[in-house]
Design an enzyme around this catalytic site. Structure first.
Site, short mmCIF file in Angstrom:
data_model
loop_
_atom_site.label_atom_id
_atom_site.label_comp_id
_atom_site.label_asym_id
_atom_site.label_seq_id
_atom_site.Cartn_x
_atom_site.Cartn_y
_atom_site.Cartn_z
N HIS A 160 63.59 66.98 3.01
CA HIS A 160 63.15 65.87 3.25
C HIS A 160 64.35 64.98 3.39
CE1 HIS A 160 63.40 65.90 -1.04
NE2 HIS A 160 63.93 64.73 -0.77
N THR A 210 64.96 61.37 2.21
CA THR A 210 64.44 60.06 1.34
C THR A 210 64.56 58.67 2.24
OG1 THR A 210 65.02 61.49 -0.65
CG2 THR A 210 64.56 59.09 -0.76
N HIS A 226 70.09 61.02 5.28
CA HIS A 226 70.42 62.57 5.10
C HIS A 226 69.58 63.32 4.62
CE1 HIS A 226 70.75 60.99 1.13
NE2 HIS A 226 70.40 62.41 0.76
N THR A 239 69.00 66.28 2.06
CA THR A 239 69.96 67.23 0.93
C THR A 239 69.59 68.64 1.26
OG1 THR A 239 69.82 65.55 -0.79
CG2 THR A 239 70.20 67.78 -1.65
P1 A2P Z 1 68.26 62.74 -1.80
O1 A2P Z 1 67.47 61.92 -1.09
O2 A2P Z 1 69.70 62.71 -1.56
O3 A2P Z 1 67.82 64.33 -1.53
P2 A2P Z 1 65.16 64.07 -7.78
O4 A2P Z 1 64.80 65.46 -7.12
O5 A2P Z 1 66.45 63.74 -8.47
O6 A2P Z 1 63.98 63.78 -8.66
O7 A2P Z 1 65.00 63.11 -6.49
C1 A2P Z 1 63.88 63.15 -5.72
C2 A2P Z 1 64.57 62.63 -4.30
O8 A2P Z 1 65.10 61.13 -4.55
C3 A2P Z 1 65.83 63.36 -4.00
O9 A2P Z 1 65.60 63.82 -2.67
C4 A2P Z 1 66.90 62.46 -4.11
O10 A2P Z 1 67.97 62.60 -3.25
C5 A2P Z 1 66.40 61.03 -4.10
N1 A2P Z 1 67.10 60.31 -5.16
C6 A2P Z 1 66.94 60.31 -6.51
N2 A2P Z 1 67.42 59.40 -7.04
C7 A2P Z 1 67.85 58.46 -5.99
C8 A2P Z 1 68.45 57.36 -6.13
N3 A2P Z 1 68.89 56.61 -7.15
N4 A2P Z 1 68.55 56.57 -4.82
C9 A2P Z 1 68.32 56.98 -3.86
N5 A2P Z 1 67.54 58.39 -3.60
C10 A2P Z 1 67.62 59.14 -4.83
#
Ligand code: A2P
Length: 217
Positions: free
Chosen positions: A69, A71, A149, A151
């Site tokens: 996904h 975010t 992006h 991940t």
């Molecule tokens: P990303 O968007 O880079 O993949 P987690 O798995 O750590 O609970 O996080 C869930 C999603 O939210 C992930 O996709 C993660 O990163 C994003 N995320 C987690 N923490 C933050 C943050 N502080 N700011 C922005 N995106 C975040």
């Protein structure tokens, strides 16, 4: 009051649908495998291992994500700044459940993360939080949407949030005019930015259908 807070999800984003999810995962694995075989990469493998001459097996180094996904807003169940405003934003409500095409324009790898850079359309940018870039030190001058992006994988002990920060870090170096060592690949041109940071600008963007939705985990 409590109930209202519970309704806010962990995060909002575009969730890649099938078969795009599998297509992107396969392309990413291909890229990482190829990167691992390049002499240019091997020359800098100490960035990953900490030891000169020691080769790194990137497939072992990273743990791939299963469902991909992009975010938009990390709301942390309402605890993040601006979470409530985002949830109540009419553009967010109107687009909830809508399907659009994400355009993946680059892959990047650092010792911490593997990601794909997403180029957002004008319409998609309406869903992008105003402070996604400005809240990150060192990324203030970068255009709105720069952080977008997917991940793809993280190294052991690394949280997914790191991927967007790694992307902004590379984009800030690019903006400062750091071109990096260049390697031409079939998929596009690969640049090295030091400290294990690599970015492949794709010749042909990868198109991926995605649904704008949220996750409660
Ligand atoms: P990303 O968007 O880079 O993949 P987690 O798995 O750590 O609970 O996080 C869930 C999603 O939210 C992930 O996709 C993660 O990163 C994003 N995320 C987690 N923490 C933050 C943050 N502080 N700011 C922005 N995106 C975040």
């Amino acid at each position: 009051k409590e109930l209202e807070e519970v309704k806010i999800p962990l995060f909002y984003g575009w969730f890649l649908m099938s078969p795009a999810n599998e297509k992107v995962k396969c392309s990413a694995i291909d890229f990482v495998k190829t990167l691992d075989t390049l002499e240019a990469f091997k020359k800098h493998s100490a960035d990953f291992t900490g030891k000169a001459e020691k080769e790194v097996d990137l497939e072992q180094h990273f743990k791939a994500k299963a469902s991909l996904h992009c975010t938009t807003k990390f709301s942390n169940y309402g605890k993040a700044e601006g979470a409530k405003e985002y949830a109540q934003n009419l553009v967010v409500k109107d687009h909830f459940g809508s399907v659009s095409e994400l355009s993946l324009i680059a892959f990047f790898v650092t010792p911490r993360t593997v990601g794909a850079r997403v180029s957002l359309t004008k319409e998609q940018l309406q869903l992008w939080p105003v402070d996604a870039e400005s809240s990150v030190p060192g990324a203030t001058g970068l255009p709105h949407g720069s952080r977008a992006h997917v991940t793809l994988a993280c190294a052991a002990g690394v949280e997914a949030v790191q991927t967007g920060l790694d992307l902004l870090d590379i984009l800030a170096l690019q903006k400062d005019g750091q071109q990096g060592e260049l390697v031409e690949m079939e998929l596009g041109s690969l640049s090295y930015y030091g400290e294990g940071r690599w970015m492949l600008a794709l010749r042909e963007p990868i198109c991926a259908s995605a649904c704008f939705s949220s996750s409660y985990k």
